[in-house]
Design a protein around this motif. Structure first.
Motif, PDB file in Angstrom:
ATOM      1  N   UNK A  58       2.521   8.030  -0.970  1.00  8.34           N
ATOM      2  CA  UNK A  58       3.055   9.024  -0.057  1.00  8.34           C
ATOM      3  C   UNK A  58       2.001   9.742   0.749  1.00  8.34           C
ATOM      4  N   UNK A  59       2.397  10.185   1.923  1.00  4.99           N
ATOM      5  CA  UNK A  59       1.487  10.895   2.812  1.00  4.99           C
ATOM      6  C   UNK A  59       1.040  12.217   2.198  1.00  4.99           C
ATOM      7  N   UNK A  60       1.926  12.845   1.418  1.00  6.14           N
ATOM      8  CA  UNK A  60       1.583  14.118   0.792  1.00  6.14           C
ATOM      9  C   UNK A  60       0.491  13.946  -0.256  1.00  6.14           C
ATOM     10  N   UNK A  61       0.260  12.725  -0.698  1.00 11.93           N
ATOM     11  CA  UNK A  61      -0.812  12.437  -1.653  1.00 11.93           C
ATOM     12  C   UNK A  61      -2.010  11.753  -0.986  1.00 11.93           C
ATOM     13  N   UNK A  62      -2.164  12.004   0.315  1.00 13.79           N
ATOM     14  CA  UNK A  62      -3.286  11.411   1.070  1.00 13.79           C
ATOM     15  C   UNK A  62      -3.305   9.895   0.930  1.00 13.79           C
ATOM     16  N   UNK A  63      -2.145   9.270   1.137  1.00 13.66           N
ATOM     17  CA  UNK A  63      -2.021   7.843   0.874  1.00 13.66           C
ATOM     18  C   UNK A  63      -2.280   6.921   2.038  1.00 13.66           C
ATOM     19  N   UNK A  64      -2.601   7.463   3.214  1.00 17.11           N
ATOM     20  CA  UNK A  64      -2.716   6.598   4.389  1.00 17.11           C
ATOM     21  C   UNK A  64      -3.685   7.178   5.401  1.00 17.11           C
ATOM     22  N   UNK A  65      -4.554   6.288   5.943  1.00 12.48           N
ATOM     23  CA  UNK A  65      -5.441   6.708   7.026  1.00 12.48           C
ATOM     24  C   UNK A  65      -5.568   5.594   8.043  1.00 12.48           C
ATOM     25  N   UNK A  66      -5.404   5.960   9.304  1.00 13.32           N
ATOM     26  CA  UNK A  66      -5.452   5.037  10.440  1.00 13.32           C
ATOM     27  C   UNK A  66      -6.503   5.570  11.413  1.00 13.32           C
ATOM     28  N   UNK A  67      -7.743   5.053  11.362  1.00 17.63           N
ATOM     29  CA  UNK A  67      -8.801   5.568  12.226  1.00 17.63           C
ATOM     30  C   UNK A  67      -8.499   5.440  13.709  1.00 17.63           C
ATOM     31  N   UNK A  68      -7.682   4.456  14.068  1.00 18.13           N
ATOM     32  CA  UNK A  68      -7.430   4.188  15.484  1.00 18.13           C
ATOM     33  C   UNK A  68      -6.473   5.198  16.107  1.00 18.13           C
ATOM     34  N   UNK A  69      -5.298   5.366  15.511  1.00 20.83           N
ATOM     35  CA  UNK A  69      -4.263   6.201  16.125  1.00 20.83           C
ATOM     36  C   UNK A  69      -3.974   7.487  15.353  1.00 20.83           C
ATOM     37  N   UNK A  70      -4.521   7.601  14.162  1.00 22.40           N
ATOM     38  CA  UNK A  70      -4.183   8.726  13.279  1.00 22.40           C
ATOM     39  C   UNK A  70      -2.671   8.791  13.045  1.00 22.40           C
ATOM     40  N   UNK A  71      -2.033   7.647  12.908  1.00 21.67           N
ATOM     41  CA  UNK A  71      -0.586   7.596  12.691  1.00 21.67           C
ATOM     42  C   UNK A  71      -0.238   8.243  11.359  1.00 21.67           C
ATOM     43  N   UNK A  72       0.957   8.827  11.281  1.00 23.56           N
ATOM     44  CA  UNK A  72       1.346   9.540  10.061  1.00 23.56           C
ATOM     45  C   UNK A  72       2.185   8.689   9.127  1.00 23.56           C
ATOM     46  N   UNK A  73       2.302   7.383   9.403  1.00 26.37           N
ATOM     47  CA  UNK A  73       3.048   6.491   8.533  1.00 26.37           C
ATOM     48  C   UNK A  73       2.370   5.127   8.528  1.00 26.37           C
ATOM     49  N   UNK A  74       2.269   4.485   7.372  1.00 33.72           N
ATOM     50  CA  UNK A  74       1.615   3.174   7.327  1.00 33.72           C
ATOM     51  C   UNK A  74       2.223   2.179   8.308  1.00 33.72           C
ATOM     52  N   UNK A  75       1.358   1.422   8.984  1.00 30.59           N
ATOM     53  CA  UNK A  75       1.775   0.391   9.929  1.00 30.59           C
ATOM     54  C   UNK A  75       0.913  -0.833   9.734  1.00 30.59           C
ATOM     55  N   UNK A  76       1.368  -1.959  10.241  1.00 26.44           N
ATOM     56  CA  UNK A  76       0.625  -3.210  10.098  1.00 26.44           C
ATOM     57  C   UNK A  76       1.001  -4.141  11.246  1.00 26.44           C
ATOM     58  N   UNK A  77       0.207  -4.114  12.315  1.00 21.73           N
ATOM     59  CA  UNK A  77       0.499  -4.942  13.486  1.00 21.73           C
ATOM     60  C   UNK A  77       0.200  -6.413  13.233  1.00 21.73           C
ATOM     61  N   UNK A  78      -0.702  -6.685  12.306  1.00 18.76           N
ATOM     62  CA  UNK A  78      -1.121  -8.061  12.042  1.00 18.76           C
ATOM     63  C   UNK A  78      -0.324  -8.702  10.911  1.00 18.76           C
ATOM     64  N   UNK A  79      -0.021  -7.942   9.880  1.00 19.13           N
ATOM     65  CA  UNK A  79       0.740  -8.462   8.751  1.00 19.13           C
ATOM     66  C   UNK A  79      -0.095  -8.868   7.553  1.00 19.13           C
ATOM     67  N   UNK A  80      -1.389  -8.967   7.728  1.00 23.02           N
ATOM     68  CA  UNK A  80      -2.265  -9.444   6.669  1.00 23.02           C
ATOM     69  C   UNK A  80      -2.267  -8.501   5.466  1.00 23.02           C
ATOM     70  N   UNK A  81      -2.398  -7.203   5.710  1.00 19.01           N
ATOM     71  CA  UNK A  81      -2.448  -6.242   4.619  1.00 19.01           C
ATOM     72  C   UNK A  81      -1.161  -6.195   3.820  1.00 19.01           C
ATOM     73  N   UNK A  82      -0.031  -6.289   4.514  1.00 17.56           N
ATOM     74  CA  UNK A  82       1.271  -6.300   3.844  1.00 17.56           C
ATOM     75  C   UNK A  82       1.359  -7.464   2.867  1.00 17.56           C
ATOM     76  N   UNK A  83       0.947  -8.643   3.317  1.00 17.28           N
ATOM     77  CA  UNK A  83       1.013  -9.841   2.473  1.00 17.28           C
ATOM     78  C   UNK A  83       0.099  -9.711   1.257  1.00 17.28           C
ATOM     79  N   UNK A  84      -1.127  -9.235   1.490  1.00 15.80           N
ATOM     80  CA  UNK A  84      -2.081  -9.108   0.376  1.00 15.80           C
ATOM     81  C   UNK A  84      -1.595  -8.108  -0.657  1.00 15.80           C
ATOM     82  N   UNK A  85      -1.132  -6.956  -0.192  1.00 12.64           N
ATOM     83  CA  UNK A  85      -0.708  -5.911  -1.115  1.00 12.64           C
ATOM     84  C   UNK A  85       0.461  -6.358  -1.986  1.00 12.64           C
TER      85      UNK A  85
END
Length: 481
Positions: A214-241
């Protein structure tokens, strides 16, 4: 007369400019100078003369008797941030007054500064600062592409061998490493958080959503856009996780939680400066805007299914080794998909300090696409061990309930990260080195038909094809005190 005076003034300005560049040419790397003169601006990394080595060495001596993990992480991160702030002040003054206000980030982990779209004039101003050692262009890394992706959701049907006590298990890899046997003993990773640095994560995928810290537990960081929700434009991370924490019998540690950092630039690729920002985030997680750090949220194990190319300078990665050694955080890397040639294992998985994971097949053979040792970095035997990496059933990023099959050691690495989570559930006090030793003792031998590498027979373990062998989750649990 006026016409002549204007000409003279122009010539004078050009002459002064040439002298100015001449005095800083040893600081500005030649490739950067050529590019920025041609294009006007580019992404840069500024390296300062004051390195982190002394700070880390002093920290190690001062905290020998400190057992509180959060206290140690907080202290070292504070000290490194203090070093960066004091040495980078003059350069930051230039950046903050620059027209257009270019984006930047202090890389306290290496005492560097990354600047996006730095202008020619800004680069020259920075190069004149006495504390600056080098200015170069930010590197785009090799990453870790997958291969042989199949969109058939039922392509695994002929290879499924349901576990008698867990008929819902849909992935042969989980069965092969005997993860269900560990679950049966009560170890599914509950209470452990796995970090992943990759292309991001599709939060809404059905096998991953419930495991997000969860975001309230500092669970996500996006250096590019500082988005507030996990995203994956490529799909690689989703598959690995999905191989680490995925539900429905897909992941090895389905009781674990995950946190993630994105190192993939939507326009360019796998970015060196984003990787360093991600390592900082994993050491002391922040909110999605990079503020309010909380070192108590730092994960014990971090999966990295990416690598440097064989011809790339990986000096920055070597610089961070002492930090993770001092903080007892285990980095797990893929061995790469460079194939059977000896010495093809990729960095940073080739470092002896990190855990490098190669690939095996459904028939329990060494997978021919997996990078082989010995390490070109330090000559050590690599990979450390292997896990399933061919014809792997994975979550697909395209839709929230879609699954596909693919090849790659990208998927071997998170399987091992999942096994480590099981071990940490059983014994949270394990050190990084203890985890590695237990893993080495918890491998099954497997067939290798390729020529041996590094004058080490494939009949000996570890060897430069499969390391200590293919990981067994149940052996790891049984060997964990």
């Amino acid at each position: 007369m006026n016409h002549l005076q204007v000409k003279f003034s122009t010539l004078t300005l050009v002459f002064v400019h040439v002298l100015y560049v001449k005095t800083t040419e040893n600081v500005i790397q030649p490739d950067l100078m050529k590019k920025i003169q041609k294009e006007g601006s580019t992404n840069i990394i500024v390296t300062f003369k004051f390195r982190t080595n002394d700070t880390i060495s002093r920290f190690v001596q001062e905290t020998k008797s400190t057992s509180n993990r959060v206290e140690k992480i907080t202290k070292l991160s504070d000290e490194l941030q203090k070093l960066a702030t004091s040495t980078q002040k003059q350069v930051l003054d230039f950046v903050n007054t620059e027209r257009g206000k270019p984006k930047y980030c202090i890389l306290w982990i290496t005492n560097q500064l990354t600047i996006r779209n730095a202008s020619f004039d800004l680069v020259n101003k920075i190069a004149a600062v006495s504390d600056v050692l080098e200015i170069r262009e930010t590197r785009i890394l090799l990453g870790m592409p997958t291969s042989n992706v199949s969109n058939s959701n039922d392509s695994m049907s002929n290879n499924l061998k349901p576990h008698p006590d867990f008929p819902s298990v849909k992935h042969w890899a989980a069965l092969q490493v005997k993860a269900p046997d560990a679950w049966e003993q009560g170890y599914d990773g509950t209470g452990v958080t796995i970090g992943i640095i990759d292309s991001g994560v599709r939060l809404t995928h059905d096998c991953l959503y419930d495991a997000y810290v969860g975001l309230e537990n500092n669970g996500w960081f996006d250096p590019e856009r500082k988005s507030d929700s996990p995203r994956d434009d490529l799909g690689h991370g989703t598959s690995c996780l999905s191989l680490a924490v995925g539900q429905f019998g897909l992941g090895v540690a389905p009781g674990s939680k995950w946190m993630a950092c994105l190192m993939y630039d939507s326009n360019l690729g796998w970015m060196e400066d984003y990787a360093l920002q991600c390592f900082q985030f994993m050491i002391c997680p922040t909110d999605h805007e990079g503020n309010n750090k909380d070192c108590s949220k730092s994960p014990r194990v971090i999966n990295n299914s990416w690598s440097y190319g064989s011809d790339e300078d990986d000096s920055n990665m070597r610089m961070i080794i002492p930090i993770f050694e001092a903080l007892d955080i285990l980095l797990v890397f893929s061995a790469g998909n460079a194939g059977t040639a000896c010495g093809s294992v990729s960095a940073p998985g080739s470092y002896k300090e990190f855990l490098g994971v190669g690939g095996s097949t459904i028939d329990d053979f060494y997978w021919g696409g997996s990078g082989a040792g010995p390490s070109r970095t330090d000559g050590s035997i690599k990979p450390d061990l292997v896990a399933p990496g061919s014809f792997i059933f994975i979550a697909n990023n395209a839709r929230q309930g879609e699954y596909v099959t693919a090849d790659g050691t990208s998927f071997s690495s998170p399987i091992v990260a999942g096994v480590i989570a099981l071990m940490l559930q059983k014994n949270p006090r394990l050190t990084k080195d203890e985890i590695k030793e237990i893993l080495y003792k918890s491998c099954d031998r497997l067939a290798v038909s390729h020529v041996p590498c590094g004058n080490v027979s494939n009949d000996l373990y570890p060897n430069n094809r499969v390391g200590y062998g293919r990981i067994s989750a149940i052996k790891a649990i049984n060997n964990t005190p």
